[in-house]
Design an enzyme around this catalytic site. Structure first.
Site, PDB file in Angstrom:
ATOM      1  N   CYS A 115      39.913  53.748  32.928  1.00 25.68           N
ATOM      2  CA  CYS A 115      38.942  54.208  33.928  1.00 25.68           C
ATOM      3  C   CYS A 115      39.340  55.539  34.551  1.00 25.68           C
ATOM      4  O   CYS A 115      38.505  56.215  35.162  1.00 25.68           O
ATOM      5  CB  CYS A 115      38.767  53.156  35.006  1.00 25.68           C
ATOM      6  SG  CYS A 115      38.380  51.538  34.340  1.00 25.68           S
ATOM      7  N   HIS A 256      36.068  56.214  41.327  1.00 30.36           N
ATOM      8  CA  HIS A 256      35.729  55.321  40.216  1.00 30.36           C
ATOM      9  C   HIS A 256      34.976  54.117  40.797  1.00 30.36           C
ATOM     10  O   HIS A 256      35.311  53.629  41.880  1.00 30.36           O
ATOM     11  CB  HIS A 256      37.022  54.865  39.521  1.00 30.36           C
ATOM     12  CG  HIS A 256      36.778  53.801  38.503  1.00 30.36           C
ATOM     13  ND1 HIS A 256      35.836  53.937  37.511  1.00 30.36           N
ATOM     14  CD2 HIS A 256      37.326  52.560  38.339  1.00 30.36           C
ATOM     15  CE1 HIS A 256      35.822  52.839  36.782  1.00 30.36           C
ATOM     16  NE2 HIS A 256      36.713  51.991  37.255  1.00 30.36           N
ATOM     17  N   ASN A 286      30.880  48.748  36.477  1.00 33.13           N
ATOM     18  CA  ASN A 286      32.050  49.505  36.031  1.00 33.13           C
ATOM     19  C   ASN A 286      31.843  49.951  34.578  1.00 33.13           C
ATOM     20  O   ASN A 286      31.757  49.116  33.676  1.00 33.13           O
ATOM     21  CB  ASN A 286      33.289  48.612  36.159  1.00 33.13           C
ATOM     22  CG  ASN A 286      34.583  49.335  35.812  1.00 33.13           C
ATOM     23  OD1 ASN A 286      34.572  50.426  35.250  1.00 33.13           O
ATOM     24  ND2 ASN A 286      35.699  48.712  36.143  1.00 33.13           N
TER      25      ASN A 286
HETATM   26  O1  UT7 Z   1      38.205  49.600  36.507  1.00 33.49           O
HETATM   27  C1  UT7 Z   1      39.429  49.026  36.810  1.00 33.49           C
HETATM   28  C2  UT7 Z   1      39.487  47.603  36.479  1.00 33.49           C
HETATM   29  N1  UT7 Z   1      38.991  46.618  37.330  1.00 33.49           N
HETATM   30  C3  UT7 Z   1      38.936  46.521  38.667  1.00 33.49           C
HETATM   31  O2  UT7 Z   1      39.087  47.448  39.391  1.00 33.49           O
HETATM   32  C4  UT7 Z   1      38.649  45.184  39.257  1.00 33.49           C
HETATM   33  C5  UT7 Z   1      39.551  44.862  40.405  1.00 33.49           C
HETATM   34  N2  UT7 Z   1      39.331  43.514  40.897  1.00 33.49           N
HETATM   35  C6  UT7 Z   1      38.172  43.089  41.461  1.00 33.49           C
HETATM   36  O3  UT7 Z   1      37.211  43.848  41.599  1.00 33.49           O
HETATM   37  C7  UT7 Z   1      38.117  41.667  41.969  1.00 33.49           C
HETATM   38  O4  UT7 Z   1      39.399  41.122  41.981  1.00 33.49           O
HETATM   39  C8  UT7 Z   1      37.155  40.749  41.153  1.00 33.49           C
HETATM   40  C9  UT7 Z   1      35.713  41.170  41.409  1.00 33.49           C
HETATM   41  C10 UT7 Z   1      37.485  40.835  39.676  1.00 33.49           C
HETATM   42  C11 UT7 Z   1      37.296  39.308  41.615  1.00 33.49           C
HETATM   43  O5  UT7 Z   1      37.046  39.193  43.007  1.00 33.49           O
HETATM   44  P1  UT7 Z   1      38.069  38.415  43.936  1.00 33.49           P
HETATM   45  O6  UT7 Z   1      37.500  38.437  45.277  1.00 33.49           O
HETATM   46  O7  UT7 Z   1      39.432  39.027  43.749  1.00 33.49           O
HETATM   47  O8  UT7 Z   1      37.993  36.953  43.375  1.00 33.49           O
HETATM   48  P2  UT7 Z   1      39.176  36.027  42.854  1.00 33.49           P
HETATM   49  O9  UT7 Z   1      39.637  36.466  41.520  1.00 33.49           O
HETATM   50  O10 UT7 Z   1      40.172  35.863  43.947  1.00 33.49           O
HETATM   51  O11 UT7 Z   1      38.411  34.655  42.708  1.00 33.49           O
HETATM   52  C12 UT7 Z   1      37.881  33.945  43.842  1.00 33.49           C
HETATM   53  C13 UT7 Z   1      37.040  32.800  43.349  1.00 33.49           C
HETATM   54  C14 UT7 Z   1      37.722  31.978  42.264  1.00 33.49           C
HETATM   55  O12 UT7 Z   1      37.360  30.635  42.455  1.00 33.49           O
HETATM   56  P3  UT7 Z   1      38.400  29.611  43.138  1.00 33.49           P
HETATM   57  O13 UT7 Z   1      39.627  29.637  42.268  1.00 33.49           O
HETATM   58  O14 UT7 Z   1      38.629  30.149  44.506  1.00 33.49           O
HETATM   59  O15 UT7 Z   1      37.642  28.321  43.118  1.00 33.49           O
HETATM   60  C15 UT7 Z   1      37.076  32.467  40.999  1.00 33.49           C
HETATM   61  O16 UT7 Z   1      37.066  31.519  39.974  1.00 33.49           O
HETATM   62  O17 UT7 Z   1      35.835  33.324  42.766  1.00 33.49           O
HETATM   63  C16 UT7 Z   1      35.671  32.735  41.485  1.00 33.49           C
HETATM   64  N3  UT7 Z   1      34.926  33.665  40.659  1.00 33.49           N
HETATM   65  C17 UT7 Z   1      33.576  33.664  40.599  1.00 33.49           C
HETATM   66  N4  UT7 Z   1      32.661  32.919  41.237  1.00 33.49           N
HETATM   67  C18 UT7 Z   1      31.373  33.180  40.956  1.00 33.49           C
HETATM   68  C19 UT7 Z   1      35.408  34.643  39.821  1.00 33.49           C
HETATM   69  N5  UT7 Z   1      34.373  35.269  39.236  1.00 33.49           N
HETATM   70  C20 UT7 Z   1      33.243  34.689  39.695  1.00 33.49           C
HETATM   71  C21 UT7 Z   1      31.868  34.896  39.450  1.00 33.49           C
HETATM   72  N6  UT7 Z   1      30.979  34.115  40.117  1.00 33.49           N
HETATM   73  N7  UT7 Z   1      31.417  35.855  38.611  1.00 33.49           N
END
Ligand code: UT7
Length: 329
Positions: A115, A256, A286
């Site tokens: 990215c 980004h 993204n």
């Molecule tokens: O371009 C560079 C590369 N990428 C990035 O910059 C991404 C950086 N990271 C992020 O943007 C975020 O970490 C994410 C958007 C990927 C995830 O958000 P988060 O707030 O960090 O969520 P999390 O991984 O802590 O997950 C929280 C909960 C989990 O459920 P439990 O374990 O609490 O029951 C996940 O399973 O959200 C759940 N979850 C979802 N729920 C509904 C993860 N994805 C989804 C989804 N819909 N699509």
């Protein structure tokens, strides 16, 4: 001899027509429009056709940038294209774009810094122009992430889209254009964001329980999130310092576009008001290396930065990598 600067002569973008909205993801994985909007800030992303690849998108963005610059493809001496999703190992995506647009006089090569790729590419082109080697360079960010996304994995599939952006840089004897750049890498943390190529380690296979296609993106979202907010702040500050420009003198920061919460987190750390940070993540998600040039193109189209004003482009991504550039337009 007076110093040479690389100035923006034109910008362009291309986005595939097909839109994937949040309702589509509600129909294929256990997610909701509410979760995606609140946790990521994305409403729609674009998807390339099955027979449409990064070089096709890149060529269209390149033609738009050339038109905006009032130049022809034969004026270009250097093409640097950033992508994590080129359709071929060889020829490179930049050579394929070169052939498509007819830039016969250019040397062309690819850069992979995920990215941050467009910023790395712009920084390298800047060096070629500053050294007097080339006068006109085409810098492109082109990615088709939907082709390397695992649509069974709700944690990643809702994030990504396809697109391409391009910028023509031209040599200037005046102090304008790119006034400073910062690049960085932390290969030791590379395991936080992977997409396998020829090799898939046992760890890579274990992390993708959804399918046996290991050529899809996996990441430790939270680790990347923390790294992103911190590096966007430090890379913006560092490039301003390097260029001898105060943060107050920067009209617009163009980051980004991975997650609205990352953009807001970095914005708050930099103590910038919302109107001084560009955000279009809602429309496209993204698109890896394509995010920054598309955002730059839209910011200029919308008149968010006027001639003589300064902007910062800043990004982070796989590698891990990060980069920033301070540009007077
Ligand atoms: O371009 C560079 C590369 N990428 C990035 O910059 C991404 C950086 N990271 C992020 O943007 C975020 O970490 C994410 C958007 C990927 C995830 O958000 P988060 O707030 O960090 O969520 P999390 O991984 O802590 O997950 C929280 C909960 C989990 O459920 P439990 O374990 O609490 O029951 C996940 O399973 O959200 C759940 N979850 C979802 N729920 C509904 C993860 N994805 C989804 C989804 N819909 N699509």
């Amino acid at each position: 001899m007076s110093e040479i600067y690389a100035k923006i002569a034109g910008v362009g973008k291309y986005l595939p027509e097909k839109i994937l909205d949040n309702a589509y993801f509600e129909s294929i994985v256990d997610t909701s429009d509410e979760w995606i909007t609140k946790r990521v800030g994305v409403k729609e992303r674009r998807m390339s056709k099955p027979d449409e690849f990064s070089s096709d998108l890149g060529a269209k963005a390149a033609r738009a940038a050339l038109e905006n610059a009032g130049m022809s493809a034969e004026d270009i001496e250097l093409i640097i294209l950033a992508s994590v999703s080129p359709e071929m190992y060889t020829p490179s995506c930049s050579c394929m774009v070169q052939a498509k647009i007819g830039a016969k006089k250019a040397a062309a090569f690819d850069i992979n810094a995920a990215c941050s790729g467009f910023i790395f590419a712009a920084s390298v082109a800047n060096q070629f122009i500053k050294s007097g080697t080339y006068k006109n360079a085409l810098v492109i960010g082109a990615d088709t992430l939907t082709k390397i996304t695992e649509y069974k994995d709700r944690a990643t599939c809702v994030l990504f889209g396809d697109g391409a952006g391009a910028m023509v840089l031209t040599a200037s004897g005046e102090k304008t254009g790119i006034l400073g750049t910062v690049l960085g890498s932390d290969g030791a943390s590379g395991n936080n964001l992977t997409c396998c190529g020829l090799k898939a380690s046992a760890e890579d296979i274990e992390r993708r329980p959804f399918s046996d296609n290991y050529r899809t993106i996996w990441m430790d979202g939270q680790a990347v999130f923390k790294f992103a907010v911190k590096t966007m702040e430090s890379a913006t500050q560092e490039v301003a310092e390097k260029a001898g420009v105060a943060i107050d003198e920067i009209s617009l920061v163009i980051p980004h576009q991975a997650n609205k919460r990352i953009i807001d987190g970095a914005r708050r750390r930099l103590k910038l008001s919302e109107d001084r940070v560009f955000c279009n993540v809602e429309k496209y998600g993204n698109m890896s290396a394509a995010c920054v040039p598309i955002a730059l193109c839209e910011a200029l189209e919308q008149g968010r930065v006027k001639e003589g004003e300064k902007l910062v482009i800043v990004g982070f991504g796989g590698g891990l990598t990060w980069g920033s550039a301070l540009i007077e337009v």
